[in-house]
Design an enzyme around this catalytic site. Structure first.
Site, PDB file in Angstrom:
ATOM      1  N   CYS A 127      17.174  17.692  28.057  1.00  0.00           N
ATOM      2  CA  CYS A 127      17.651  16.844  26.957  1.00  0.00           C
ATOM      3  C   CYS A 127      17.837  15.455  27.544  1.00  0.00           C
ATOM      4  O   CYS A 127      17.018  14.992  28.330  1.00  0.00           O
ATOM      5  CB  CYS A 127      18.937  17.410  26.364  1.00  0.00           C
ATOM      6  SG  CYS A 127      20.261  17.638  27.580  1.00  0.00           S
ATOM      7  N   ARG A 147      14.247  10.592  19.120  1.00  0.00           N
ATOM      8  CA  ARG A 147      14.374  10.277  20.548  1.00  0.00           C
ATOM      9  C   ARG A 147      13.180  10.825  21.325  1.00  0.00           C
ATOM     10  O   ARG A 147      12.687  10.180  22.245  1.00  0.00           O
ATOM     11  CB  ARG A 147      15.685  10.839  21.104  1.00  0.00           C
ATOM     12  CG  ARG A 147      16.919  10.115  20.604  1.00  0.00           C
ATOM     13  CD  ARG A 147      18.179  10.628  21.285  1.00  0.00           C
ATOM     14  NE  ARG A 147      18.240  10.244  22.683  1.00  0.00           N
ATOM     15  CZ  ARG A 147      19.099  10.753  23.562  1.00  0.00           C
ATOM     16  NH1 ARG A 147      19.946  11.707  23.187  1.00  0.00           N
ATOM     17  NH2 ARG A 147      19.101  10.339  24.819  1.00  0.00           N
TER      18      ARG A 147
END
Length: 287
Positions: free
Chosen positions: A239, A185
């Site tokens: 995040c 990611r």
């Protein structure tokens, strides 16, 4: 100098203190892919006396139509304090939060821990090893739901623990920006949750899962310091939505850097960052 108290409690400690009238337990089990999983797991068995804390409804605020604030915005401090009081948590309570690291998503208890610390509560801890550790220590689950006696929780919000997008954009050259997501990611190879893939320019990748070792237990302070490799630099950690970053914030505290100006959460995280198309996005490995 006295070493700061650990943000962790063992399952043995929890069992030994089960009769402490000040003890309050939060069951934070959840799954981003299926919001009902945690609640069902709680109903099937939980730590006696534990109250279920839902990520979406209890540990996050309402999302904004334009995506600003991220997918799991910080709750309003007054609303969160009122919920804590309603479930029996007051300013003198000793709170232990747990989740289930065996599911691969052992970051929800850290989110609850961070939120209570943000409200100024010091006596809040994460159960080391979570639900499996409780069972392994001989803990007896129950399906009985407690009837909390309401209390009063007066917040003393620590805004110095929080970074905004503007703080990230204008961070000093000595500030380390930590992306806590999985490497794929971070690189932008995949993006299962948000509309853009990649990372904030200049961020380094420290996957949150590295904070945990065998059986989902937290690594020690030296291991955390080596893994994060932040030294004495101030850090801002993010995040996808401000949830899975919290293990790295706890890890940094284990390494000797408490929550505060040197150890901040970008609460809106990636999902807030990309809500403004004018903000730059990077892809690929660390520069």
């Amino acid at each position: 100098m006295t070493a700061p108290e650990s943000p962790l409690k063992s399952a043995a400690w929890l069992l030994d203190h089960s009769d402490d009238p000040r003890l309050r337990v939060l069951d934070c089990r959840y799954a981003l892919t299926d919001p009902l999983v945690g609640r069902i797991a709680y109903l099937e068995g939980h730590v006696p006396g534990a109250v279920y804390a839902d990520l979406e409804t209890d540990l996050s605020g309402p999302g904004q139509p334009d995506g600003s604030g991220g997918r799991h915005p910080l709750p309003d401090p007054g609303v969160l304090a009122a919920w804590l009081g309603n479930v029996g948590i007051g300013n003198d309570s000793v709170v232990v939060a747990y989740d289930d690291p065996s599911t691969g998503q052992g970051f929800y208890a850290a989110r609850a821990w961070w939120l209570l610390r943000w409200l100024g509560h010091r006596q809040v801890y994460v159960l080391d090893g979570g639900w499996p550790a409780f069972l392994a220590a001989g803990g007896a689950p129950t399906t009985d739901e407690p009837t909390p006696h309401p209390s009063t929780f007066a917040p003393d919000v620590r805004w110095e623990m929080v970074a905004r997008a503007e703080d990230v954009e204008n961070r000093g050259a000595d500030t380390l920006l930590i992306d806590s997501r999985a490497p794929a990611r971070y690189r932008g190879d995949v993006e299962p949750l948000d509309r853009k893939a990649g990372h904030i320019p200049g961020a380094v990748n420290r996957d949150w899962s590295g904070a945990l070792g065998e059986e989902g237990r937290w690594r020690g302070g030296e291991a955390q310091a080596g893994r994060l490799n932040a030294g004495d630099a101030p850090t801002i950690t993010y995040c996808g939505s401000g949830v899975s970053a919290t293990p790295n914030l706890l890890a940094r505290e284990l390494a000797g850097v408490p929550l505060g100006p040197q150890n901040r959460l970008y609460a809106g995280s990636w999902s807030d960052w990309i809500s403004d198309d004018g903000r730059e996005v990077a892809t690929g490995e660390e520069a």
